[in-house]
Motif scaffolding. Sequence first.
Motif, PDB file in Angstrom:
ATOM      1  N   TYR A  60       0.749  -0.963  -0.211  1.00 24.90           N
ATOM      2  CA  TYR A  60       0.110   0.129  -0.180  1.00 24.90           C
ATOM      3  C   TYR A  60       1.074   1.078   0.043  1.00 24.90           C
ATOM      4  N   ILE A  61      -0.106   2.166  -0.436  1.00 27.27           N
ATOM      5  CA  ILE A  61       0.713   3.223  -0.129  1.00 27.27           C
ATOM      6  C   ILE A  61       0.164   4.601   0.413  1.00 27.27           C
ATOM      7  N   TYR A  62       1.121   5.835   1.738  1.00 26.77           N
ATOM      8  CA  TYR A  62      -0.011   6.612   2.088  1.00 26.77           C
ATOM      9  C   TYR A  62       0.761   8.148   2.020  1.00 26.77           C
ATOM     10  N   ILE A  63       0.436   8.884   2.125  1.00 29.77           N
ATOM     11  CA  ILE A  63       0.544  10.330   1.042  1.00 29.77           C
ATOM     12  C   ILE A  63       0.566  11.627   2.186  1.00 29.77           C
ATOM     13  N   THR A  64       1.066  12.027   2.747  1.00 31.23           N
ATOM     14  CA  THR A  64       0.675  13.002   3.788  1.00 31.23           C
ATOM     15  C   THR A  64       2.356  14.385   3.530  1.00 31.23           C
ATOM     16  N   THR A  65       1.812  15.580   3.759  1.00 36.85           N
ATOM     17  CA  THR A  65       2.624  16.567   4.178  1.00 36.85           C
ATOM     18  C   THR A  65       3.042  16.859   5.057  1.00 36.85           C
ATOM     19  N   GLY A  66       3.012  15.818   6.192  1.00 35.72           N
ATOM     20  CA  GLY A  66       3.359  16.406   7.563  1.00 35.72           C
ATOM     21  C   GLY A  66       4.292  15.548   7.481  1.00 35.72           C
ATOM     22  N   THR A  67       5.196  15.687   8.838  1.00 32.28           N
ATOM     23  CA  THR A  67       5.991  15.526   9.195  1.00 32.28           C
ATOM     24  C   THR A  67       6.477  14.558  10.409  1.00 32.28           C
ATOM     25  N   LEU A  68       6.344  12.767   9.969  1.00 38.20           N
ATOM     26  CA  LEU A  68       5.793  11.602  11.212  1.00 38.20           C
ATOM     27  C   LEU A  68       6.760  11.241  12.198  1.00 38.20           C
ATOM     28  N   SER A  69       6.568  11.409  13.430  1.00 40.75           N
ATOM     29  CA  SER A  69       7.314  10.751  13.953  1.00 40.75           C
ATOM     30  C   SER A  69       7.052   9.373  14.621  1.00 40.75           C
ATOM     31  N   ARG A  70       7.984   8.830  15.218  1.00 42.35           N
ATOM     32  CA  ARG A  70       9.306   7.903  15.497  1.00 42.35           C
ATOM     33  C   ARG A  70       7.091   7.264  15.954  1.00 42.35           C
ATOM     34  N   GLU A  71       6.734   7.881  17.055  1.00 46.80           N
ATOM     35  CA  GLU A  71       4.804   7.166  17.775  1.00 46.80           C
ATOM     36  C   GLU A  71       4.817   7.049  16.416  1.00 46.80           C
ATOM     37  N   GLN A  72       4.297   7.579  15.460  1.00 46.54           N
ATOM     38  CA  GLN A  72       3.531   7.715  14.536  1.00 46.54           C
ATOM     39  C   GLN A  72       3.454   6.656  13.751  1.00 46.54           C
ATOM     40  N   LEU A  73       5.160   6.615  13.262  1.00 44.73           N
ATOM     41  CA  LEU A  73       5.430   5.566  12.177  1.00 44.73           C
ATOM     42  C   LEU A  73       5.127   4.269  13.443  1.00 44.73           C
ATOM     43  N   LYS A  74       5.820   4.505  14.471  1.00 51.14           N
ATOM     44  CA  LYS A  74       5.544   2.610  15.212  1.00 51.14           C
ATOM     45  C   LYS A  74       4.014   2.236  14.841  1.00 51.14           C
ATOM     46  N   LEU A  75       2.791   3.360  15.364  1.00 53.48           N
ATOM     47  CA  LEU A  75       1.519   3.285  15.466  1.00 53.48           C
ATOM     48  C   LEU A  75       1.471   2.647  13.903  1.00 53.48           C
ATOM     49  N   ILE A  76       1.458   3.594  12.765  1.00 53.52           N
ATOM     50  CA  ILE A  76       1.130   2.554  11.881  1.00 53.52           C
ATOM     51  C   ILE A  76       1.639   1.194  11.045  1.00 53.52           C
ATOM     52  N   SER A  77       2.883   1.178  11.798  1.00 50.92           N
ATOM     53  CA  SER A  77       3.743  -0.010  11.558  1.00 50.92           C
ATOM     54  C   SER A  77       2.970  -1.117  11.793  1.00 50.92           C
ATOM     55  N   SER A  78       2.338  -0.687  13.269  1.00 54.19           N
ATOM     56  CA  SER A  78       1.783  -2.047  14.084  1.00 54.19           C
ATOM     57  C   SER A  78       0.158  -2.255  13.460  1.00 54.19           C
ATOM     58  N   GLU A  79      -0.373  -1.078  12.579  1.00 58.33           N
ATOM     59  CA  GLU A  79      -1.109  -1.919  11.821  1.00 58.33           C
ATOM     60  C   GLU A  79      -1.067  -2.233  10.823  1.00 58.33           C
ATOM     61  N   VAL A  80       0.013  -1.863  10.234  1.00 59.30           N
ATOM     62  CA  VAL A  80       0.263  -2.447   8.563  1.00 59.30           C
ATOM     63  C   VAL A  80       0.462  -4.148   9.189  1.00 59.30           C
ATOM     64  N   GLY A  81       1.158  -4.445   9.826  1.00 61.23           N
ATOM     65  CA  GLY A  81       1.270  -6.029  10.299  1.00 61.23           C
ATOM     66  C   GLY A  81       2.785  -6.166   9.510  1.00 61.23           C
ATOM     67  N   ASP A  82       2.897  -8.536   9.615  1.00 57.40           N
ATOM     68  CA  ASP A  82       4.513  -8.441   9.448  1.00 57.40           C
ATOM     69  C   ASP A  82       3.955  -9.094   7.786  1.00 57.40           C
ATOM     70  N   GLU A  83       2.706  -9.048   7.631  1.00 53.63           N
ATOM     71  CA  GLU A  83       1.882  -9.817   6.027  1.00 53.63           C
ATOM     72  C   GLU A  83       1.740  -8.972   4.311  1.00 53.63           C
ATOM     73  N   ARG A  84       1.994  -7.020   5.257  1.00 56.63           N
ATOM     74  CA  ARG A  84       1.558  -6.250   3.905  1.00 56.63           C
ATOM     75  C   ARG A  84       3.011  -5.422   4.707  1.00 56.63           C
ATOM     76  N   THR A  85       2.893  -4.913   3.410  1.00 59.43           N
ATOM     77  CA  THR A  85       4.325  -3.071   3.369  1.00 59.43           C
ATOM     78  C   THR A  85       3.445  -2.592   3.152  1.00 59.43           C
ATOM     79  N   LEU A  86       3.903  -0.984   3.487  1.00 61.06           N
ATOM     80  CA  LEU A  86       3.091   0.601   3.397  1.00 61.06           C
ATOM     81  C   LEU A  86       4.954   1.007   2.605  1.00 61.06           C
ATOM     82  N   LEU A  87       4.350   2.132   1.553  1.00 61.12           N
ATOM     83  CA  LEU A  87       5.383   2.776   1.257  1.00 61.12           C
ATOM     84  C   LEU A  87       5.053   4.253   1.703  1.00 61.12           C
ATOM     85  N   ILE A  88       5.352   4.845   2.426  1.00 61.27           N
ATOM     86  CA  ILE A  88       4.661   6.143   2.816  1.00 61.27           C
ATOM     87  C   ILE A  88       5.564   7.520   2.082  1.00 61.27           C
TER      88      ILE A  88
END
Length: 244
Positions: free
Chosen positions: A186-214
């Motif tokens: 999947y792909i996610y586009i944002t004009t904001g700056t993502l913190s480590r905590e935000q990335l950690k939350l997104i990563s946990s939702e994506v899970g091990d079976e999927r990948t995400l381009l941010i």
Amino acid sequence: MRKLFKAEAKQGMSAPTIWDDVGLNQHAAREIELIFGEKAAFETPKPEGLMQRIIEIATNAGDLVLDSFAGSGTTGAVAHKMGRRWIMVELGEHCKTHIVPRLKKVIDGDDQGGISKAVNWAGGGRFRFYHLAASLLKKDAWGNWVINPAYNAEMLAEAMCKHMAYTYAPSQDVFWQHGYSSENNYIYITTGTLSREQLKLISSEVGDERTLLICSKGFIAENNEFPNLNLKKIPQAVLYQSVP
């Protein structure tokens, strides 16, 4: 060299240098007049017979024909009647006033001029009409490339998906799913700056079976810190002007 008679000609042989049997601009003007009931609004319209000759030489049935200066739409009309696929591009208003109405007549079988009788055209098929969107980028007063103010966040996300070869399909339930390239990518586009905590939350939702381009303005984390996330910065030149 032996003289070759027309009866001996075989399919695939070279065409003659001079074509004096495919009609003139006057014939093309008459063809358009028969379609629209008015004189041709084009200085040098091409007769359908000429386009038929060119398409016969260069393509086979089912091939794709491109005309990037569509004019009165003759190329598309002839290609359609000959069983070719086609793409036409035109920036003038006659795209709406002439080309689209002409092609509708072709599809409905109402256009019996030009090559219609020669190819036994009776109508059929369909076409799609697209409007060209505004450019994603434009130069500011200092010559820097910035996001076009005409784009909002949704339009930017769609444009970035196309740029990165992803299918734009925003999820109504998952905020980070703006599009996909495969079943689990999947792909996610944002004009904001993502913190480590935000990335950690997104990563946990994506899970091990999927990948995400941010694609983001920036990240407060290492690019390899989250194996299921691929972090890509949108160039500062693009983000110089924020999206409304």
